[in-house]
Motif scaffolding. Structure first.
Motif, PDB file in Angstrom:
ATOM      1  N   VAL A  71       9.341   4.906  14.542  1.00  0.00           N
ATOM      2  CA  VAL A  71       8.885   4.991  13.155  1.00  0.00           C
ATOM      3  C   VAL A  71       7.629   4.141  12.990  1.00  0.00           C
ATOM      4  O   VAL A  71       7.590   2.985  13.438  1.00  0.00           O
ATOM      5  CB  VAL A  71       9.962   4.505  12.166  1.00  0.00           C
ATOM      6  CG1 VAL A  71       9.473   4.627  10.722  1.00  0.00           C
ATOM      7  CG2 VAL A  71      11.257   5.288  12.356  1.00  0.00           C
ATOM      8  N   THR A  72       6.626   4.712  12.347  1.00  0.00           N
ATOM      9  CA  THR A  72       5.411   3.973  12.017  1.00  0.00           C
ATOM     10  C   THR A  72       5.170   4.070  10.519  1.00  0.00           C
ATOM     11  O   THR A  72       5.219   5.160   9.943  1.00  0.00           O
ATOM     12  CB  THR A  72       4.188   4.541  12.760  1.00  0.00           C
ATOM     13  OG1 THR A  72       4.430   4.510  14.167  1.00  0.00           O
ATOM     14  CG2 THR A  72       2.940   3.713  12.459  1.00  0.00           C
ATOM     15  N   PHE A  73       4.946   2.915   9.905  1.00  0.00           N
ATOM     16  CA  PHE A  73       4.677   2.835   8.469  1.00  0.00           C
ATOM     17  C   PHE A  73       3.291   2.211   8.308  1.00  0.00           C
ATOM     18  O   PHE A  73       3.034   1.115   8.816  1.00  0.00           O
ATOM     19  CB  PHE A  73       5.738   1.974   7.786  1.00  0.00           C
ATOM     20  CG  PHE A  73       5.643   1.935   6.282  1.00  0.00           C
ATOM     21  CD1 PHE A  73       6.528   2.654   5.498  1.00  0.00           C
ATOM     22  CD2 PHE A  73       4.675   1.165   5.640  1.00  0.00           C
ATOM     23  CE1 PHE A  73       6.460   2.622   4.118  1.00  0.00           C
ATOM     24  CE2 PHE A  73       4.591   1.122   4.256  1.00  0.00           C
ATOM     25  CZ  PHE A  73       5.483   1.858   3.495  1.00  0.00           C
ATOM     26  N   TYR A  74       2.405   2.914   7.620  1.00  0.00           N
ATOM     27  CA  TYR A  74       1.069   2.397   7.337  1.00  0.00           C
ATOM     28  C   TYR A  74       0.881   2.334   5.829  1.00  0.00           C
ATOM     29  O   TYR A  74       1.219   3.284   5.108  1.00  0.00           O
ATOM     30  CB  TYR A  74      -0.009   3.289   7.949  1.00  0.00           C
ATOM     31  CG  TYR A  74      -1.411   2.927   7.486  1.00  0.00           C
ATOM     32  CD1 TYR A  74      -2.083   1.845   8.041  1.00  0.00           C
ATOM     33  CD2 TYR A  74      -2.050   3.657   6.488  1.00  0.00           C
ATOM     34  CE1 TYR A  74      -3.360   1.504   7.611  1.00  0.00           C
ATOM     35  CE2 TYR A  74      -3.320   3.332   6.056  1.00  0.00           C
ATOM     36  CZ  TYR A  74      -3.974   2.241   6.616  1.00  0.00           C
ATOM     37  OH  TYR A  74      -5.224   1.893   6.181  1.00  0.00           O
ATOM     38  N   GLU A  75       0.325   1.222   5.355  1.00  0.00           N
ATOM     39  CA  GLU A  75       0.062   1.070   3.922  1.00  0.00           C
ATOM     40  C   GLU A  75      -1.334   0.484   3.719  1.00  0.00           C
ATOM     41  O   GLU A  75      -1.723  -0.474   4.401  1.00  0.00           O
ATOM     42  CB  GLU A  75       1.095   0.140   3.290  1.00  0.00           C
ATOM     43  CG  GLU A  75       0.874  -0.073   1.795  1.00  0.00           C
ATOM     44  CD  GLU A  75       1.761  -1.165   1.217  1.00  0.00           C
ATOM     45  OE1 GLU A  75       2.274  -0.976   0.102  1.00  0.00           O
ATOM     46  OE2 GLU A  75       1.933  -2.213   1.892  1.00  0.00           O
ATOM     47  N   ARG A  76      -2.055   1.060   2.796  1.00  0.00           N
ATOM     48  CA  ARG A  76      -3.324   0.498   2.325  1.00  0.00           C
ATOM     49  C   ARG A  76      -3.115   0.156   0.864  1.00  0.00           C
ATOM     50  O   ARG A  76      -2.822   1.031   0.049  1.00  0.00           O
ATOM     51  CB  ARG A  76      -4.462   1.510   2.496  1.00  0.00           C
ATOM     52  CG  ARG A  76      -5.850   0.925   2.287  1.00  0.00           C
ATOM     53  CD  ARG A  76      -6.928   1.902   2.776  1.00  0.00           C
ATOM     54  NE  ARG A  76      -8.247   1.271   2.774  1.00  0.00           N
ATOM     55  CZ  ARG A  76      -9.135   1.411   1.799  1.00  0.00           C
ATOM     56  NH1 ARG A  76      -8.858   2.173   0.754  1.00  0.00           N
ATOM     57  NH2 ARG A  76     -10.297   0.799   1.855  1.00  0.00           N
ATOM     58  N   TYR A  77      -3.216  -1.117   0.523  1.00  0.00           N
ATOM     59  CA  TYR A  77      -2.840  -1.555  -0.813  1.00  0.00           C
ATOM     60  C   TYR A  77      -3.899  -2.476  -1.422  1.00  0.00           C
ATOM     61  O   TYR A  77      -4.665  -3.140  -0.721  1.00  0.00           O
ATOM     62  CB  TYR A  77      -1.487  -2.270  -0.785  1.00  0.00           C
ATOM     63  CG  TYR A  77      -1.465  -3.566   0.010  1.00  0.00           C
ATOM     64  CD1 TYR A  77      -1.608  -4.796  -0.632  1.00  0.00           C
ATOM     65  CD2 TYR A  77      -1.296  -3.555   1.397  1.00  0.00           C
ATOM     66  CE1 TYR A  77      -1.578  -5.983   0.084  1.00  0.00           C
ATOM     67  CE2 TYR A  77      -1.260  -4.731   2.118  1.00  0.00           C
ATOM     68  CZ  TYR A  77      -1.412  -5.945   1.459  1.00  0.00           C
ATOM     69  OH  TYR A  77      -1.401  -7.118   2.177  1.00  0.00           O
ATOM     70  N   LEU A  78      -3.923  -2.475  -2.746  1.00  0.00           N
ATOM     71  CA  LEU A  78      -4.898  -3.252  -3.498  1.00  0.00           C
ATOM     72  C   LEU A  78      -4.293  -4.586  -3.901  1.00  0.00           C
ATOM     73  O   LEU A  78      -3.213  -4.647  -4.501  1.00  0.00           O
ATOM     74  CB  LEU A  78      -5.316  -2.464  -4.746  1.00  0.00           C
ATOM     75  CG  LEU A  78      -6.520  -2.972  -5.533  1.00  0.00           C
ATOM     76  CD1 LEU A  78      -7.782  -2.966  -4.667  1.00  0.00           C
ATOM     77  CD2 LEU A  78      -6.733  -2.092  -6.768  1.00  0.00           C
ATOM     78  N   GLU A  79      -5.005  -5.650  -3.574  1.00  0.00           N
ATOM     79  CA  GLU A  79      -4.553  -6.999  -3.928  1.00  0.00           C
ATOM     80  C   GLU A  79      -5.762  -7.835  -4.331  1.00  0.00           C
ATOM     81  O   GLU A  79      -6.669  -8.052  -3.520  1.00  0.00           O
ATOM     82  CB  GLU A  79      -3.818  -7.652  -2.757  1.00  0.00           C
ATOM     83  CG  GLU A  79      -3.232  -9.013  -3.087  1.00  0.00           C
ATOM     84  CD  GLU A  79      -2.440  -9.584  -1.922  1.00  0.00           C
ATOM     85  OE1 GLU A  79      -2.992 -10.418  -1.179  1.00  0.00           O
ATOM     86  OE2 GLU A  79      -1.274  -9.163  -1.756  1.00  0.00           O
ATOM     87  N   SER A  80      -5.775  -8.277  -5.591  1.00  0.00           N
ATOM     88  CA  SER A  80      -6.882  -9.093  -6.103  1.00  0.00           C
ATOM     89  C   SER A  80      -8.231  -8.420  -5.864  1.00  0.00           C
ATOM     90  O   SER A  80      -9.187  -9.048  -5.378  1.00  0.00           O
ATOM     91  CB  SER A  80      -6.856 -10.492  -5.469  1.00  0.00           C
ATOM     92  OG  SER A  80      -5.639 -11.137  -5.737  1.00  0.00           O
ATOM     93  N   SER A  81      -8.298  -7.129  -6.186  1.00  0.00           N
ATOM     94  CA  SER A  81      -9.518  -6.323  -6.086  1.00  0.00           C
ATOM     95  C   SER A  81      -9.975  -6.068  -4.655  1.00  0.00           C
ATOM     96  O   SER A  81     -11.072  -5.555  -4.438  1.00  0.00           O
ATOM     97  CB  SER A  81     -10.671  -6.976  -6.878  1.00  0.00           C
ATOM     98  OG  SER A  81     -10.315  -7.090  -8.240  1.00  0.00           O
ATOM     99  N   LEU A  82      -9.135  -6.421  -3.665  1.00  0.00           N
ATOM    100  CA  LEU A  82      -9.458  -6.168  -2.266  1.00  0.00           C
ATOM    101  C   LEU A  82      -8.427  -5.210  -1.669  1.00  0.00           C
ATOM    102  O   LEU A  82      -7.230  -5.324  -1.942  1.00  0.00           O
ATOM    103  CB  LEU A  82      -9.459  -7.471  -1.464  1.00  0.00           C
ATOM    104  CG  LEU A  82     -10.505  -8.524  -1.850  1.00  0.00           C
ATOM    105  CD1 LEU A  82     -10.286  -9.795  -1.047  1.00  0.00           C
ATOM    106  CD2 LEU A  82     -11.923  -7.992  -1.616  1.00  0.00           C
ATOM    107  N   TRP A  83      -8.912  -4.269  -0.852  1.00  0.00           N
ATOM    108  CA  TRP A  83      -8.001  -3.371  -0.152  1.00  0.00           C
ATOM    109  C   TRP A  83      -7.574  -4.010   1.159  1.00  0.00           C
ATOM    110  O   TRP A  83      -8.401  -4.444   1.955  1.00  0.00           O
ATOM    111  CB  TRP A  83      -8.667  -2.024   0.099  1.00  0.00           C
ATOM    112  CG  TRP A  83      -8.769  -1.188  -1.143  1.00  0.00           C
ATOM    113  CD1 TRP A  83      -9.859  -1.018  -1.932  1.00  0.00           C
ATOM    114  CD2 TRP A  83      -7.712  -0.423  -1.729  1.00  0.00           C
ATOM    115  NE1 TRP A  83      -9.558  -0.193  -2.993  1.00  0.00           N
ATOM    116  CE2 TRP A  83      -8.253   0.201  -2.887  1.00  0.00           C
ATOM    117  CE3 TRP A  83      -6.379  -0.184  -1.403  1.00  0.00           C
ATOM    118  CZ2 TRP A  83      -7.490   1.023  -3.718  1.00  0.00           C
ATOM    119  CZ3 TRP A  83      -5.614   0.633  -2.220  1.00  0.00           C
ATOM    120  CH2 TRP A  83      -6.171   1.241  -3.366  1.00  0.00           C
TER     121      TRP A  83
END
Length: 271
Positions: free
Chosen positions: A246-258
């Motif tokens: 299983v591979t999980f990839y996430e691109r998330y926004l934190e304090s205006s930074l990806w």
């Protein structure tokens, strides 16, 4: 509001390929994806993001092959004081019921929540179920068959412009990447960052303001409601290979930074 596209038991190298965008107000506190467990879980961990207000999640999976993800149903006047929909995936992931058992049990109390769509899966058994509590008073429960599916803020596989657009691009991508090695980061960048809005004449009539509906008509959203910024807070991809990797990839926004998360594990052997 969220949008998802997935291939279930229909890819030559994967049990599941899933793409998911989570849309939310930027001010709502959120934890990025990681392993966590609620106090009542007796140590059973969930991999997924977490809503710090409600304590639930919009997308999660477990080491024993269970998966759940959630979208809201677009409606003009959500009920104040309704239960948090984010608890619905958590209850399934921490429990022992199969997807259809859980969905049928949930249908008995579905009116306690604002509009939702919930997809539940067990990779080991090959079962997937869908439940929605809209139209109100008439919960829909159905088995999800192998194939390609899309879910936004109406019923599963409803032909909203953004759902059709994502479904077509996802099908094309899967058809040209039929091997085991697929870059989830590339999938997210190519398919889930699409900012093209629907033609105004094609925007669905959900009872909300038509201009707001237009702003929400792209796969990737970045807009404002009044002074509050609203849009895509995270983009995730999940791949479950036939061999249990299983591979999980996430691109998330934190304090205006990806920022990015890459998490891998192997499914536990079914008992």
């Amino acid at each position: 509001m969220c949008i998802a596209a997935w291939a279930w038991q229909s890819h030559p190298a994967h049990h599941l390929l899933l793409l998911f965008n989570r849309d939310e107000y930027h001010s709502r506190p959120t934890r990025p994806a990681g392993w966590w467990a609620a106090a009542e879980a007796d140590g059973k961990e969930i991999l997924g993001g977490r809503d710090e207000l409600g304590g639930g999640t919009w997308l999660g999976c477990t080491r024993d092959g269970k998966l759940a993800f959630l979208t809201n149903v677009r409606e003009p006047s959500p009920r104040v004081g309704a239960k948090s929909r984010g608890e619905l995936p958590v209850r399934f992931l921490q429990g022992n019921q199969c997807p259809l058992e859980y969905a049928n049990e949930l249908a008995k109390e579905a009116n306690q929540y604002n509009g939702f769509n919930l997809v539940l899966a067990d990779v080991h058994s090959g079962n997937m179920a869908y439940i929605s509590n809209r139209p109100e008073g008439d919960s829909v429960v159905q088995k999800v068959l192998p194939g390609f599916h899309v879910l936004s803020n109406a019923a599963i596989d409803c032909p909203w412009p953004k759902a059709l657009r994502l479904g077509q691009s996802f099908n094309r991508f899967a058809a040209t990447h039929d091997g085991a090695e697929i870059s989830l980061q590339h999938m997210v960048e190519k398919l889930m960052m699409d900012t093209v809005k629907a033609d105004r004449s094609m925007v669905p009539d959900t009872g909300v303001d038509p201009d707001w509906e237009y702003q929400l008509s792209s796969i990737f959203i970045d807009t404002k409601k009044g002074e509050a910024r609203y849009g895509t807070r995270s983009m995730a991809a999940l791949a479950v290979k036939l061999n249990g990797e299983v591979t999980f990839y996430e691109r998330y926004l934190e304090s205006s930074l990806w920022k990015e998360n890459h998490i891998q594990f192997v499914l536990e052997v079914a008992r």
